[in-house]
Design a protein around this motif. Structure first.
Motif, PDB file in Angstrom:
ATOM      1  N   GLN A  95       0.727  -1.163   0.001  1.00  0.00           N
ATOM      2  CA  GLN A  95       0.146   0.088  -0.196  1.00  0.00           C
ATOM      3  C   GLN A  95       0.796   0.784   0.155  1.00  0.00           C
ATOM      4  N   VAL A  96       1.834   1.334   0.440  1.00  0.00           N
ATOM      5  CA  VAL A  96       2.670   2.635   0.884  1.00  0.00           C
ATOM      6  C   VAL A  96       3.735   2.719  -0.741  1.00  0.00           C
ATOM      7  N   GLU A  97       4.006   1.270  -1.103  1.00  0.00           N
ATOM      8  CA  GLU A  97       4.810   1.763  -2.351  1.00  0.00           C
ATOM      9  C   GLU A  97       3.533   2.484  -3.728  1.00  0.00           C
ATOM     10  N   LYS A  98       2.459   2.007  -3.596  1.00  0.00           N
ATOM     11  CA  LYS A  98       1.248   1.713  -4.859  1.00  0.00           C
ATOM     12  C   LYS A  98       1.456   3.069  -4.176  1.00  0.00           C
ATOM     13  N   ALA A  99       1.312   3.489  -3.257  1.00  0.00           N
ATOM     14  CA  ALA A  99       0.077   5.339  -3.167  1.00  0.00           C
ATOM     15  C   ALA A  99       1.837   5.854  -3.420  1.00  0.00           C
ATOM     16  N   SER A 100       3.242   5.551  -3.439  1.00  0.00           N
ATOM     17  CA  SER A 100       4.001   6.896  -3.726  1.00  0.00           C
ATOM     18  C   SER A 100       4.249   6.389  -5.050  1.00  0.00           C
ATOM     19  N   GLU A 101       4.042   5.409  -5.617  1.00  0.00           N
ATOM     20  CA  GLU A 101       4.381   5.331  -7.273  1.00  0.00           C
ATOM     21  C   GLU A 101       3.026   6.577  -7.983  1.00  0.00           C
ATOM     22  N   GLN A 102       1.538   6.069  -6.669  1.00  0.00           N
ATOM     23  CA  GLN A 102       0.903   6.863  -7.489  1.00  0.00           C
ATOM     24  C   GLN A 102       1.015   9.003  -7.273  1.00  0.00           C
ATOM     25  N   GLY A 103       2.019   9.437  -6.797  1.00  0.00           N
ATOM     26  CA  GLY A 103       2.517  10.673  -6.230  1.00  0.00           C
ATOM     27  C   GLY A 103       1.728  10.973  -5.357  1.00  0.00           C
ATOM     28  N   LEU A 104       0.984  10.533  -4.259  1.00  0.00           N
ATOM     29  CA  LEU A 104       0.375  10.572  -3.190  1.00  0.00           C
ATOM     30  C   LEU A 104       0.922  11.000  -2.306  1.00  0.00           C
ATOM     31  N   THR A 105       0.846  11.289  -0.599  1.00  0.00           N
ATOM     32  CA  THR A 105       1.295  10.683   0.171  1.00  0.00           C
ATOM     33  C   THR A 105       0.718  10.217   1.332  1.00  0.00           C
ATOM     34  N   VAL A 106       1.245   9.759   1.761  1.00  0.00           N
ATOM     35  CA  VAL A 106       0.749   8.320   2.561  1.00  0.00           C
ATOM     36  C   VAL A 106       0.793   8.914   4.147  1.00  0.00           C
ATOM     37  N   ILE A 107      -0.567   8.688   4.691  1.00  0.00           N
ATOM     38  CA  ILE A 107      -1.107   8.823   6.059  1.00  0.00           C
ATOM     39  C   ILE A 107      -1.259   7.933   6.873  1.00  0.00           C
ATOM     40  N   MET A 108      -0.722   7.930   7.704  1.00  0.00           N
ATOM     41  CA  MET A 108      -1.558   6.505   9.247  1.00  0.00           C
ATOM     42  C   MET A 108      -1.783   6.577  10.050  1.00  0.00           C
ATOM     43  N   ASP A 109      -1.670   6.098  10.788  1.00  0.00           N
ATOM     44  CA  ASP A 109      -2.431   6.059  12.395  1.00  0.00           C
ATOM     45  C   ASP A 109      -1.695   4.831  12.912  1.00  0.00           C
ATOM     46  N   VAL A 110      -0.828   5.148  13.335  1.00  0.00           N
ATOM     47  CA  VAL A 110       0.162   4.210  14.004  1.00  0.00           C
ATOM     48  C   VAL A 110       0.784   4.880  15.237  1.00  0.00           C
ATOM     49  N   ASP A 111       0.847   3.564  15.732  1.00  0.00           N
ATOM     50  CA  ASP A 111       1.555   3.011  17.108  1.00  0.00           C
ATOM     51  C   ASP A 111       2.922   3.996  17.040  1.00  0.00           C
ATOM     52  N   VAL A 112       3.564   3.993  18.915  1.00  0.00           N
ATOM     53  CA  VAL A 112       4.860   4.454  18.759  1.00  0.00           C
ATOM     54  C   VAL A 112       5.903   3.394  18.792  1.00  0.00           C
ATOM     55  N   GLN A 113       5.773   2.578  18.829  1.00  0.00           N
ATOM     56  CA  GLN A 113       6.305   1.205  18.196  1.00  0.00           C
ATOM     57  C   GLN A 113       6.905   1.554  16.617  1.00  0.00           C
TER      58      GLN A 113
END
Length: 190
Positions: free
Chosen positions: A88-106
């Motif tokens: 998902q990260v790679e595909k979004a990047s290839e499409q020129g999109l900015t990846v946003i995600m809710d992620v824990d500290v770790q």
């Protein structure tokens, strides 16, 4: 392998602090944002849908995906596994999109090591009493579970300084305006 720069915004903070609300509002406003849907072994909460909020999978399926190198990072939170899918990260990047995600500290720290250009925003509650109230609103009423979650939140809060931006979510609209400026700056960066 040469890795291209990924525009990535990590939204971090304790459970029930308002991360999803901020993220969802930004997603509705900025069409160039792409949410990464995390995989988890936890059960869905009321109203959560598979493949919309999370990819809910069994512990065995999670381990299988992990062994295949499917995840950029994994973490265990409250006894459940979470993982960020690489594709998902790679595909979004290839499409020129900015990846946003809710992620824990770790997970955020692991992703920041992989993507040092990632922008991190830690969301804090105004105080622990308000967080306790938010947990109860979510239906967490078992005192032992509530105390475990508050201890976990305190540990996370002690690490807020490790992230680029820290916002206190004491008033959603004003917090969102500050968050919005960070999002806009990242989207418009080269």
């Amino acid at each position: 392998m040469i890795r291209t720069r990924v525009k990535m915004l990590l939204v971090i903070g304790p459970t029930a602090v308002g991360k999803s609300s901020l993220l969802n509002r930004a997603l509705s406003e900025f069409k160039s944002l792409r949410d990464v849907i995390t995989y988890t072994t936890r059960d869905p909460r009321p109203g959560e849908q598979n493949e919309l909020h999370y990819h809910f999978v069994s512990a065995d399926k999670f381990k299988e995906l992990e062994a295949q190198g499917f995840f950029l990072e994994t973490a265990t939170v409250h006894g459940r596994s979470y993982g960020t899918p690489r594709d998902q990260v790679e595909k979004a990047s290839e499409q020129g999109l900015t990846v946003i995600m809710d992620v824990d500290v770790q997970g955020a720290k692991k992703l920041m090591a992989l993507y040092p250009e990632a922008v991190s925003v830690f969301i804090e509650p105004p105080d622990l009493d308000s967080l306790r109230h938010r947990f109860r609103k979510r239906g967490i009423i078992d005192e032992a579970d509530l105390e475990r979650r508050l201890q976990s939140a305190q540990l996370e809060l002690s690490q807020a300084k490790d992230f680029k931006h820290v916002l206190v979510n004491d008033d959603f609209d004003s917090t969102y305006e500050s968050f919005r400026k960070i999002v806009e700056q990242l989207i418009n960066s080269q």
